[in-house]
Write an enzyme that holds these catalytic residues in place. Sequence first.
Site, mmCIF file in Angstrom:
data_model
loop_
_atom_site.group_PDB
_atom_site.id
_atom_site.type_symbol
_atom_site.label_atom_id
_atom_site.label_comp_id
_atom_site.label_asym_id
_atom_site.label_seq_id
_atom_site.Cartn_x
_atom_site.Cartn_y
_atom_site.Cartn_z
ATOM 1 N N LYS A 17 0.838 -1.205 0.000
ATOM 2 C CA LYS A 17 0.000 0.000 0.000
ATOM 3 C C LYS A 17 0.874 1.257 0.000
ATOM 4 O O LYS A 17 0.594 2.222 -0.716
ATOM 5 C CB LYS A 17 -0.949 -0.025 1.208
ATOM 6 N N GLN A 35 -4.644 -1.722 9.566
ATOM 7 C CA GLN A 35 -4.422 -3.028 8.920
ATOM 8 C C GLN A 35 -5.019 -4.149 9.778
ATOM 9 O O GLN A 35 -4.695 -4.273 10.958
ATOM 10 C CB GLN A 35 -2.916 -3.243 8.697
ATOM 11 N N ASP A 88 -11.097 2.140 3.747
ATOM 12 C CA ASP A 88 -11.404 0.720 3.549
ATOM 13 C C ASP A 88 -12.912 0.510 3.359
ATOM 14 O O ASP A 88 -13.345 -0.562 2.954
ATOM 15 C CB ASP A 88 -10.940 -0.095 4.768
#
Length: 302
Positions: A53, A97, A120
Amino acid sequence: MTARILRGTETSALIRDELRDRVTALREHGIVPALGVVLVGEDPASVSYVTAKAKGAAEVGIDEETIRLPAAASELEVLQVVRRLNADPRFHGILVQLPLPGHIKSERIIEATSPEKDVDAFHPINVGRLLRGEPCPLPCTPHGVVQMLVRNGYDPGGRHVVICGRSNLVGKPLAAMLIQKRPGANATVTLCHTGTRNLAAITRQADILVAAMGRPRAITADMVSSGTVVIDVGVNRIPDAAAPKGFRLVGDCNFEALKETVEAITPVPGGVGPMTVTMLLLNVVEAAERVLAARGEERKTA
Ligand code: NAP
């Protein structure tokens, strides 16, 4: 007939080119899109996702900062980092994460993230907005699937899309996206799971088949029809003594067999995976663009 291979690496590169231009335009207005990543512990898979990422962000000109906490960090410590990122106008996107160590409740961390910075798209407010067809960040893997289809000339509109897998991460949000009455969606969706009877009879009816089960090569050639477009989301490790790491990655579809039968198929790796990271970058850029638009609105009303 040999299928057309839909490479996420190629589609993703095109989208990243577009993102680079959008980032340049934002920077010209004094806005540098920035992503704050929270990594708790040192799980090798999580570290490698975060690295991918960060690399992707740098590639398109997004600022990225990873805040690393030890695996023993408390829930409160993680919440404090998230709250600090929520309040810091420098960051347009926040990503924690997952999975988090067992003593931390992921739901609490997700719910503490500002919905506006939730790149997300896991926050319940954004999940609700998605289902209602309201503007919201789109969940990265499902959005990657839709972009793979649309950008390769397979508009889901009016098609029968069969999705195998109903997780909150992939199957359910993908179904929610595809049933909306709008371009790039408007599909007839069948969502399958372990309670589905005679899966093969349903998958054979698919114009578009999405496999997201986490079952290596579960979709076999007898389960698909010749005109089907297959998107394989699955990423599974299988032992391979000849591979340097002792394993290799395969999808949920028997790629070698299906590519002789279907209209088009994504490979694993190199299919949906790169698209997921690119859709995350898109969400950061869009969050920054919303800040710019809000600034314009403020000026108009001042
Ligand atoms: P998950 O949470 O384990 O969900 C799997 C789903 O598949 C469940 O709904 C399960 O049904 C269903 N399922 C399992 N076996 C089945 C079978 N034999 N027949 C029909 N349905 C079956 O998995 P996930 O998080 O959605 O991930 C799915 C796969 O995608 C994994 O391989 C994962 O690594 C991969 N993935 C890839 C990306 C990417 O960027 N490429 C991103 C996310 C996930 P029940 O609900 O009945 O249990």
